[in-house]
Design a protein around this motif. Sequence first.
Motif, PDB file in Angstrom:
ATOM      1  N   TYR A 210       0.834  -1.198   0.000  1.00  0.00           N
ATOM      2  CA  TYR A 210       0.000   0.000   0.000  1.00  0.00           C
ATOM      3  C   TYR A 210       0.870   1.250   0.000  1.00  0.00           C
ATOM      4  CZ  TYR A 210       0.780  -0.506   5.079  1.00  0.00           C
ATOM      5  OH  TYR A 210       1.344  -0.679   6.318  1.00  0.00           O
ATOM      6  N   PHE A 211       0.295   2.319  -0.555  1.00  0.00           N
ATOM      7  CA  PHE A 211       0.975   3.605  -0.638  1.00  0.00           C
ATOM      8  C   PHE A 211       0.265   4.562   0.312  1.00  0.00           C
ATOM      9  CE2 PHE A 211       0.977   2.346  -5.393  1.00  0.00           C
ATOM     10  CZ  PHE A 211       1.904   1.346  -5.161  1.00  0.00           C
ATOM     11  N   GLY A 212       0.979   5.100   1.284  1.00  0.00           N
ATOM     12  CA  GLY A 212       0.320   5.992   2.233  1.00  0.00           C
ATOM     13  C   GLY A 212      -0.405   5.200   3.304  1.00  0.00           C
ATOM     14  N   GLU A 213      -1.685   5.499   3.507  1.00  0.00           N
ATOM     15  CA  GLU A 213      -2.456   4.841   4.558  1.00  0.00           C
ATOM     16  C   GLU A 213      -2.635   3.353   4.268  1.00  0.00           C
ATOM     17  OE1 GLU A 213      -6.172   6.592   5.511  1.00  0.00           O
ATOM     18  OE2 GLU A 213      -5.360   8.611   5.801  1.00  0.00           O
ATOM     19  N   ALA A 214      -2.636   2.570   5.345  1.00  0.00           N
ATOM     20  CA  ALA A 214      -2.897   1.142   5.205  1.00  0.00           C
ATOM     21  C   ALA A 214      -4.336   0.930   4.746  1.00  0.00           C
ATOM     22  CB  ALA A 214      -2.648   0.419   6.521  1.00  0.00           C
ATOM     23  N   PRO A 215      -4.594  -0.123   3.975  1.00  0.00           N
ATOM     24  CA  PRO A 215      -5.957  -0.405   3.519  1.00  0.00           C
ATOM     25  C   PRO A 215      -6.821  -0.889   4.677  1.00  0.00           C
ATOM     26  CG  PRO A 215      -4.495  -2.208   2.935  1.00  0.00           C
ATOM     27  CD  PRO A 215      -3.628  -1.124   3.502  1.00  0.00           C
ATOM     28  N   PRO A 216      -8.130  -0.993   4.470  1.00  0.00           N
ATOM     29  CA  PRO A 216      -8.992  -1.576   5.508  1.00  0.00           C
ATOM     30  C   PRO A 216      -8.542  -2.994   5.836  1.00  0.00           C
ATOM     31  CG  PRO A 216     -10.316  -0.551   3.778  1.00  0.00           C
ATOM     32  CD  PRO A 216      -8.902  -0.579   3.275  1.00  0.00           C
ATOM     33  N   PRO A 217      -8.881  -3.504   6.999  1.00  0.00           N
ATOM     34  CA  PRO A 217      -8.499  -4.876   7.352  1.00  0.00           C
ATOM     35  C   PRO A 217      -9.039  -5.870   6.330  1.00  0.00           C
ATOM     36  CG  PRO A 217      -9.342  -3.698   9.271  1.00  0.00           C
ATOM     37  CD  PRO A 217      -9.615  -2.829   8.084  1.00  0.00           C
ATOM     38  N   SER A 218      -8.327  -6.982   6.207  1.00  0.00           N
ATOM     39  CA  SER A 218      -8.761  -8.040   5.306  1.00  0.00           C
ATOM     40  C   SER A 218     -10.115  -8.592   5.736  1.00  0.00           C
ATOM     41  CB  SER A 218      -7.729  -9.171   5.291  1.00  0.00           C
ATOM     42  OG  SER A 218      -7.690  -9.811   6.565  1.00  0.00           O
ATOM     43  N   LEU A 219     -10.763  -9.287   4.826  1.00  0.00           N
ATOM     44  CA  LEU A 219     -12.006  -9.965   5.193  1.00  0.00           C
ATOM     45  C   LEU A 219     -11.761 -10.919   6.350  1.00  0.00           C
ATOM     46  CD1 LEU A 219     -13.499 -10.840   1.673  1.00  0.00           C
ATOM     47  CD2 LEU A 219     -14.098  -8.917   3.153  1.00  0.00           C
ATOM     48  N   LEU A 220     -10.604 -11.576   6.336  1.00  0.00           N
ATOM     49  CA  LEU A 220     -10.268 -12.496   7.419  1.00  0.00           C
ATOM     50  C   LEU A 220     -10.212 -11.762   8.755  1.00  0.00           C
ATOM     51  CD1 LEU A 220      -9.362 -15.388   8.230  1.00  0.00           C
ATOM     52  CD2 LEU A 220      -7.006 -14.596   7.899  1.00  0.00           C
ATOM     53  N   ALA A 221      -9.551 -10.603   8.780  1.00  0.00           N
ATOM     54  CA  ALA A 221      -9.446  -9.843  10.022  1.00  0.00           C
ATOM     55  C   ALA A 221     -10.811  -9.321  10.468  1.00  0.00           C
ATOM     56  CB  ALA A 221      -8.468  -8.687   9.850  1.00  0.00           C
ATOM     57  N   LEU A 222     -11.642  -8.929   9.502  1.00  0.00           N
ATOM     58  CA  LEU A 222     -12.958  -8.382   9.831  1.00  0.00           C
ATOM     59  C   LEU A 222     -13.968  -9.449  10.222  1.00  0.00           C
ATOM     60  CD1 LEU A 222     -13.530  -5.619   7.112  1.00  0.00           C
ATOM     61  CD2 LEU A 222     -13.282  -5.276   9.580  1.00  0.00           C
ATOM     62  N   SER A 223     -13.674 -10.705   9.899  1.00  0.00           N
ATOM     63  CA  SER A 223     -14.666 -11.762  10.132  1.00  0.00           C
ATOM     64  C   SER A 223     -15.043 -11.899  11.603  1.00  0.00           C
ATOM     65  CB  SER A 223     -14.151 -13.102   9.589  1.00  0.00           C
ATOM     66  OG  SER A 223     -12.988 -13.531  10.294  1.00  0.00           O
ATOM     67  N   SER A 224     -14.168 -11.456  12.503  1.00  0.00           N
ATOM     68  CA  SER A 224     -14.488 -11.540  13.934  1.00  0.00           C
ATOM     69  C   SER A 224     -15.628 -10.599  14.318  1.00  0.00           C
ATOM     70  CB  SER A 224     -13.249 -11.206  14.766  1.00  0.00           C
ATOM     71  OG  SER A 224     -12.806  -9.882  14.507  1.00  0.00           O
ATOM     72  N   THR A 225     -15.924  -9.618  13.449  1.00  0.00           N
ATOM     73  CA  THR A 225     -16.994  -8.660  13.740  1.00  0.00           C
ATOM     74  C   THR A 225     -18.334  -9.084  13.140  1.00  0.00           C
ATOM     75  OG1 THR A 225     -16.625  -7.286  11.764  1.00  0.00           O
ATOM     76  CG2 THR A 225     -15.264  -6.824  13.699  1.00  0.00           C
ATOM     77  N   VAL A 226     -18.333 -10.147  12.339  1.00  0.00           N
ATOM     78  CA  VAL A 226     -19.563 -10.634  11.708  1.00  0.00           C
ATOM     79  C   VAL A 226     -19.739 -12.094  12.105  1.00  0.00           C
ATOM     80  CG1 VAL A 226     -20.823 -10.999   9.551  1.00  0.00           C
ATOM     81  CG2 VAL A 226     -19.271  -9.041   9.778  1.00  0.00           C
ATOM     82  N   PRO A 227     -20.535 -12.376  13.123  1.00  0.00           N
ATOM     83  CA  PRO A 227     -20.682 -13.756  13.612  1.00  0.00           C
ATOM     84  C   PRO A 227     -21.075 -14.718  12.495  1.00  0.00           C
ATOM     85  CG  PRO A 227     -21.714 -12.204  15.118  1.00  0.00           C
ATOM     86  CD  PRO A 227     -21.315 -11.409  13.915  1.00  0.00           C
ATOM     87  N   GLY A 228     -20.373 -15.854  12.459  1.00  0.00           N
ATOM     88  CA  GLY A 228     -20.667 -16.887  11.483  1.00  0.00           C
ATOM     89  C   GLY A 228     -19.927 -16.762  10.171  1.00  0.00           C
ATOM     90  N   SER A 229     -19.232 -15.635   9.947  1.00  0.00           N
ATOM     91  CA  SER A 229     -18.583 -15.436   8.645  1.00  0.00           C
ATOM     92  C   SER A 229     -17.250 -16.169   8.532  1.00  0.00           C
ATOM     93  CB  SER A 229     -18.373 -13.947   8.375  1.00  0.00           C
ATOM     94  OG  SER A 229     -17.509 -13.351   9.334  1.00  0.00           O
ATOM     95  N   ARG A 230     -16.564 -16.374   9.653  1.00  0.00           N
ATOM     96  CA  ARG A 230     -15.252 -17.027   9.592  1.00  0.00           C
ATOM     97  C   ARG A 230     -15.359 -18.437   9.022  1.00  0.00           C
ATOM     98  NH1 ARG A 230     -10.227 -16.698  12.299  1.00  0.00           N
ATOM     99  NH2 ARG A 230      -8.882 -18.272  11.331  1.00  0.00           N
ATOM    100  N   GLU A 231     -16.456 -19.125   9.328  1.00  0.00           N
ATOM    101  CA  GLU A 231     -16.645 -20.495   8.853  1.00  0.00           C
ATOM    102  C   GLU A 231     -16.980 -20.538   7.370  1.00  0.00           C
ATOM    103  OE1 GLU A 231     -18.198 -19.209  11.572  1.00  0.00           O
ATOM    104  OE2 GLU A 231     -16.755 -20.092  12.967  1.00  0.00           O
ATOM    105  N   LEU A 232     -17.174 -19.366   6.761  1.00  0.00           N
ATOM    106  CA  LEU A 232     -17.530 -19.280   5.345  1.00  0.00           C
ATOM    107  C   LEU A 232     -16.481 -18.503   4.563  1.00  0.00           C
ATOM    108  CD1 LEU A 232     -21.294 -18.495   5.900  1.00  0.00           C
ATOM    109  CD2 LEU A 232     -20.395 -20.574   4.825  1.00  0.00           C
ATOM    110  N   LEU A 233     -15.238 -18.529   5.075  1.00  0.00           N
ATOM    111  CA  LEU A 233     -14.187 -17.705   4.477  1.00  0.00           C
ATOM    112  C   LEU A 233     -12.911 -18.508   4.266  1.00  0.00           C
ATOM    113  CD1 LEU A 233     -13.456 -14.766   3.640  1.00  0.00           C
ATOM    114  CD2 LEU A 233     -12.663 -14.405   5.976  1.00  0.00           C
ATOM    115  N   VAL A 234     -12.336 -18.356   3.072  1.00  0.00           N
ATOM    116  CA  VAL A 234     -11.010 -18.885   2.751  1.00  0.00           C
ATOM    117  C   VAL A 234     -10.115 -17.693   2.441  1.00  0.00           C
ATOM    118  CG1 VAL A 234      -9.651 -20.323   1.190  1.00  0.00           C
ATOM    119  CG2 VAL A 234     -11.984 -21.001   1.782  1.00  0.00           C
TER     120      VAL A 234
END
Length: 398
Positions: A210-234
């Motif tokens: 990335y150039f400048g600011e870091a991008p938003p967290p990955s889907l993997l990192a964000l999955s902890s905020t959406v219950p049930g999504s981690r089990e549906l993520l690769v």
Amino acid sequence: MPLQFADRLNNVETSAIRELFKLLGKPGIISFAGGFPDSAMFDVEGIREASNAALSQDPGAALQYGATEGYGPLRDQLAQFMRQKGAKDVASDQLIVTTGSQQALDLIGKTMISPGDKVIVEGPTFLATIQCFRLYGAELISAPVDGHGVKTDDLEKLIAAHKPKFVYLIPTFGNPSGALLSAERRKQVLEMAVKHQTLIVEDDPYGDLYFGEAPPPSLLALSSTVPGSRELLVHCGSLSKVLSPGLRVGWMIAPAELLARATMCKQFSDAHTSTFAQATAAQYLLAGRMPATLDKVRAVYAQRAQIMGDALRRELGDAVEFVQPQGGLFVWARLTGAGGKVNDGNVYAKRAIEQGVAFVPGTPFFCANPDHATFRLSFATVGEDKILEGVERLAKAV
């Protein structure tokens, strides 16, 4: 007697990019066609020290057959690497080491796709993914993107209509689009995964560039905020763009059931990723050199991206439109046809070769309904002076 090849080969063809490279032997060609990092950015000394450490500390393990899941110390280092990037609960037994992230995609194809299965990909998306999934018989469905990544409203409609086996996305500085999926859209993707019980494959080879600011967290990192999504993520990661593609070290984080089947399929193909390469990568990460390497690479690529963007705006004007990349390796551009100028990327590519500059037309990056006006430029492997000269040549071809 002619050879009778497998029917699955009828679904794929030779990469248009590989074919283009055959034209690059012409003397004096400036190439914006490549999709690889600049070899001058490789931390040769650091990799040399890491390989020496691998051979001196545990030569038997570095040179012997290893576990299909991956070399233990490297799995530990990669899990820590992911935790440092916000995926706080990643453990080493939740990932397998693959021979580049390309093998991870192949393993997903082997384990998940039956002939006729529907798979949603971005339009445009990584060309090798299109070829890989088609090889296993997938019916690919194109989800539109804009400068902020996949259009989530359209994506949800496609998921509801087609009920795909999975959705494949490159949320962070995608190849070829360079698009960065917004934080809001990332959460929407995870929410629709849960709502529709649809597997999401996140490919992330460029997220650290990335150039400048870091991008938003990955889907993997964000999955902890959406219950049930981690089990549906690769999640697929790679050291190829940030350390060295020659090491061929990638990894896949997935639900346990999928990981087990992917490991079984990997046993059939290569037994395991090179233990020497894995041991070298483990020592490199352990030595703590990655942050400084990333700082250097980001600065160089950011400068080249800015120079290319400025030159395109100056030299081509309203003949082309693009979003200035915030990271990654690519500028994704579209010919407007303004003033009667060329509006077909394939025609433009041929005219550009005649002017001594190469790029990749956009058509092959679409699984359906290609936008023929698009094309991809890479700034990563070209010095600043050559970028300026190359864009001047592009202006003569337009």
